[in-house]
Scaffold this active site. Sequence first.
Site, mmCIF file in Angstrom:
data_model
loop_
_atom_site.group_PDB
_atom_site.id
_atom_site.type_symbol
_atom_site.label_atom_id
_atom_site.label_comp_id
_atom_site.label_asym_id
_atom_site.label_seq_id
_atom_site.Cartn_x
_atom_site.Cartn_y
_atom_site.Cartn_z
ATOM 1 N N GLY A 149 0.536 -4.983 0.820
ATOM 2 C CA GLY A 149 -0.636 -5.018 -0.053
ATOM 3 C C GLY A 149 -0.358 -5.701 -1.385
ATOM 4 C CD GLU A 203 1.635 -5.421 5.763
ATOM 5 O OE1 GLU A 203 2.384 -6.373 6.043
ATOM 6 O OE2 GLU A 203 0.946 -5.372 4.727
ATOM 7 C CD GLU A 260 -2.438 -7.379 2.910
ATOM 8 O OE1 GLU A 260 -2.082 -6.240 2.534
ATOM 9 O OE2 GLU A 260 -3.015 -7.588 3.989
ATOM 10 C CB ALA A 291 -0.879 -0.008 1.239
#
Length: 260
Positions: free
Chosen positions: A112, A135, A115, A66
């Site tokens: 992300g 993270e 993911e 992200a």
Amino acid sequence: MNYENILAETKDEILWITINRAAKLNALNKATLAELHDAVLNAQTNTLIGGVIISGSGEKAFVAGADISEFSSFNSAEGTMLAKEGQQNVFDLIANSTKPVIAAVNGFALGGGLELAMACHIRIASENAKLGLPEVTLGLIPGYGGTQRLTQLVGRGKALEMILTADMIDAAEAHQLGLINHLVTFEELLPTAEKLMRKILSRSPNAVSAAISAVNAALDSSKNGFEVEIEEFGKCFGTDDFKEGVAAFLEKRKANFKRN
Ligand code: COA
């Protein structure tokens, strides 16, 4: 919708989505997520599209996570919304896509990015791939389904090791763990993804969708997967694909399924 952060091109029934922010290692900012949502949602109803292949632009990254710069000043409520909307609009949308989605992982797949790859139905990676959920180095945990999907794919022990250490693993280890389905050279990445997709596209589109739905139900605690399977199995008998598939078998010819 005009796309500025992704490339989306349909060629012969395959929608090729390329995350196109190479200078930022294809990090998923809000605009990129909105474009991904739009492209995958449209694919669901576009009869010219049979399946989707997602990759990152450049050789360095699939997606490096992200976009950290966008959420650096977020509070708890904003963080909750970031994860909730992202999961619903992109990651669950992909996981529940009625059309097959393959991730072609060409380099870093972090946070992300991993993911996103895990939300896809099948993952193929090139030898330079590095995968991880880093993270905790940011004081966060994965928020786009990573704690759940990594656990489903590699088991609790390895998922916890990867998430708690934030370590990246290489493509060979990811392959050995079953986190990726196939490991190939960088040159072979997109051709391998296409070959696999073409094989799936030669099968009954209706049965492919039904199979995705039944397999996904195995991982959805709100559903009884066996019941979903019975339901989907029964529905198949009412389709033209079933008539064509069985007729082709009995007539000793190749089935010619129609996409509708
Ligand atoms: N969000 C925002 N920008 C990112 C990013 C992310 N997740 N990952 C990389 N970038 C940007 C960098 O800030 C840099 O931008 P700049 O050139 O404008 O400074 C550019 O992409 C290139 O990255 P850089 O860090 O210089 O490349 P590198 O080869 O030295 O390192 C990584 C590669 C992947 C190890 C490193 O970029 C990284 O750790 N990224 C963050 C990974 C992460 O924590 N993801 C989870 C987010 S929740």
